[in-house]
Scaffold this active site. Structure first.
Site, mmCIF file in Angstrom:
data_model
loop_
_atom_site.group_PDB
_atom_site.id
_atom_site.type_symbol
_atom_site.label_atom_id
_atom_site.label_comp_id
_atom_site.label_asym_id
_atom_site.label_seq_id
_atom_site.Cartn_x
_atom_site.Cartn_y
_atom_site.Cartn_z
ATOM 1 N N ASP A 247 5.625 -0.997 4.787
ATOM 2 C CA ASP A 247 4.796 -2.197 4.945
ATOM 3 C C ASP A 247 5.132 -3.264 3.910
ATOM 4 O O ASP A 247 4.294 -4.112 3.592
ATOM 5 C CB ASP A 247 3.312 -1.849 4.857
ATOM 6 C CG ASP A 247 2.927 -1.265 3.502
ATOM 7 O OD1 ASP A 247 3.840 -0.876 2.750
ATOM 8 O OD2 ASP A 247 1.722 -1.194 3.202
ATOM 9 N N ASP B 89 0.489 8.376 -6.974
ATOM 10 C CA ASP B 89 0.631 7.164 -7.785
ATOM 11 C C ASP B 89 -0.348 7.149 -8.952
ATOM 12 O O ASP B 89 -0.009 6.694 -10.052
ATOM 13 C CB ASP B 89 0.490 5.906 -6.929
ATOM 14 C CG ASP B 89 -0.722 5.927 -6.026
ATOM 15 O OD1 ASP B 89 -1.376 6.981 -5.909
ATOM 16 O OD2 ASP B 89 -1.042 4.877 -5.430
#
Length: 428
Positions: free
Chosen positions: A194, A272
């Site tokens: 994306d 993350d």
């Protein structure tokens, strides 16, 4: 008799002529005041000409030294360019079930300078046929690998709605193992499906690659600025780069050595946030740009568009090509950066955030706003339009607690006190 008389006359004439000549030569006229002024002006002129020659010689010597330095710099640049020509950095694109992956791939292929130097490898999870069909249409322009483990993942009952994060972590672990242990690449750039990229995306990573290899205090290069909205970046300075203690992600480069370290303890979910933990970061930093070289268009996903409407959709994507491979980026090396940048931050004048917002700051130099507590930091960032959250106690984009941004063209450092003791993990 006549001859003697003639000789006598000639002799007398010669004596008289010689006498007159002697008198005319021996008697020096007294100089006039005008003559003295002329002589004085001549002396001044001679001194001025002499001084000008000396100054010109100094200028010529300096010019010669600068020319020599320029030639040496050009030589180093040429050597670096030759070295970088032999560097191979693959782009690993993570895909799942977004058929809009073509938007990401189109940009990568459009701006890629050399397919051999930057091979694109798409790793797909989810077994989504429509997305796979889109990827396969690119033929030999890229390679497709598919995550083979499509089994269901057991998650704690309280985290069932976050199962997507578990699948993402599993996919990341598998794909990075492929890149570094199966294909044996030494470096890789990670992109998600994306993201769209800037025209100098590849130039940015290639130019910063030597820093990542040389400086052991760096563990990633990121194309992303978490505070990269148009109102808080300097659009006229796309070449600006910074060190940051916050792992930005969203288009980032890492080395095989770093992956060898992380792969042995890779998490089951939330990779993350995990990678931002002090145990993983180990006081290492990343490089991030003033203006992002990636921008996300993925409003929908496992994060349900968190921060998208408020921040992410306003991120400024760089449009100007910056020749990073021809620039001296050594100022980003830790020893130089800490002595120069951090020193300048604490030499900058202190201002109030409200005065900055109201346009009452008249300094034409970078300024500093001081924060002392977590709540004070969050209050200031909210008022100035910055992201206000922390991960493992580290504010987004911070370096040594300093968050640098631009407000109406002015560089601003939101900084703790000079006696800062380090990040407080309880500020998360």
């Amino acid at each position: 008799m006549r001859i003697k008389r003639t000789s006598l006359v000639i002799g007398i004439i010669l004596i008289i002529w010689s006498s007159l000549l002697y008198i005319s030569l021996s008697i020096r006229p007294i100089p006039s005041k005008d003559d003295e002024d002329v002589d004085h002006q001549i002396v001044i002129l001679e001194q001025s000409i002499s001084g000008e020659f000396e100054r010109n010689n100094v200028i010529i010597n300096r010019a010669q030294k600068l020319l020599e330095l320029k030639k040496k710099a050009e030589h180093r640049t040429n050597l670096l360019a030759m070295e970088l020509q032999n560097v191979k950095i693959p782009i690993l694109v993570f895909a799942c079930n977004r058929v809009t992956v073509n938007r990401c791939l189109d940009g990568l292929i459009k701006y890629r300078p050399d397919p051999d130097q930057f091979p694109i490898i798409v790793s797909q999870d989810c077994n989504h046929e429509e997305t796979r069909d889109v990827i396969l249409k690119y033929g030999t322009q890229l390679s497709l690998i598919q995550q083979p483990d499509q089994s269901d993942i057991q998650v704690p009952p309280k985290e069932k709605k976050f199962k997507g994060y578990f699948k993402i972590a599993r996919h990341y672990g598998w794909a990075l193992n492929q890149m570094f242990f199966n294909f044996n690449f030494s470096t890789a750039i990670i992109v998600e499906d994306d993201l769209e990229v800037a025209p100098d995306f590849f130039e940015y990573f290639l130019g910063t690659y030597p820093l990542l290899v040389k400086d052991s205090s760096l563990w990633c290069i990121s194309a992303w600025n978490d505070n990269g909205k148009e109102g808080v970046v300097n659009v006229n300075r796309p070449e600006l780069l910074y060190r940051t203690d916050f792992f930005p992600g969203l288009g980032w480069m890492l080395t095989k050595n770093v992956w060898m370290e992380l792969s042995t303890k890779w998490p089951k979910a939330y990779w993350d946030d995990w990678i931002r933990d002090p145990a993983q970061r180990r006081d290492r930093s990343c490089i991030r740009p003033e203006i992002s070289r990636t921008r996300t268009f993925g409003k929908s996903g496992v994060s349900n568009g968190m921060f998208y409407e408020k921040h992410l959709k306003y991120i400024k994507l760089d449009e100007e090509f910056v020749p990073f491979t021809k620039m001296n980026l050594s100022y980003l090396l830790k020893d130089i950066y800490d002595n120069d940048f951090v020193h300048k931050v604490y030499q900058s004048p202190i201002v109030k955030h409200q005065d900055l917002k109201d346009g009452k700051v008249e300094y034409n130099v970078p300024v500093r706003i001081t924060y002392r507590t977590r709540d004070e930091y969050k209050m200031i960032t909210k008022k100035l339009g910055l992201m206000d959250d922390f991960k493992s106690g580290v504010p987004r984009t911070a370096y040594k607690g300093i968050v640098t941004f631009h407000f109406e063209g002015k560089m601003v450092h939101l900084a703790p006190n000079a006696n800062w003791k380090g990040y407080d993990i309880t500020w998360s």
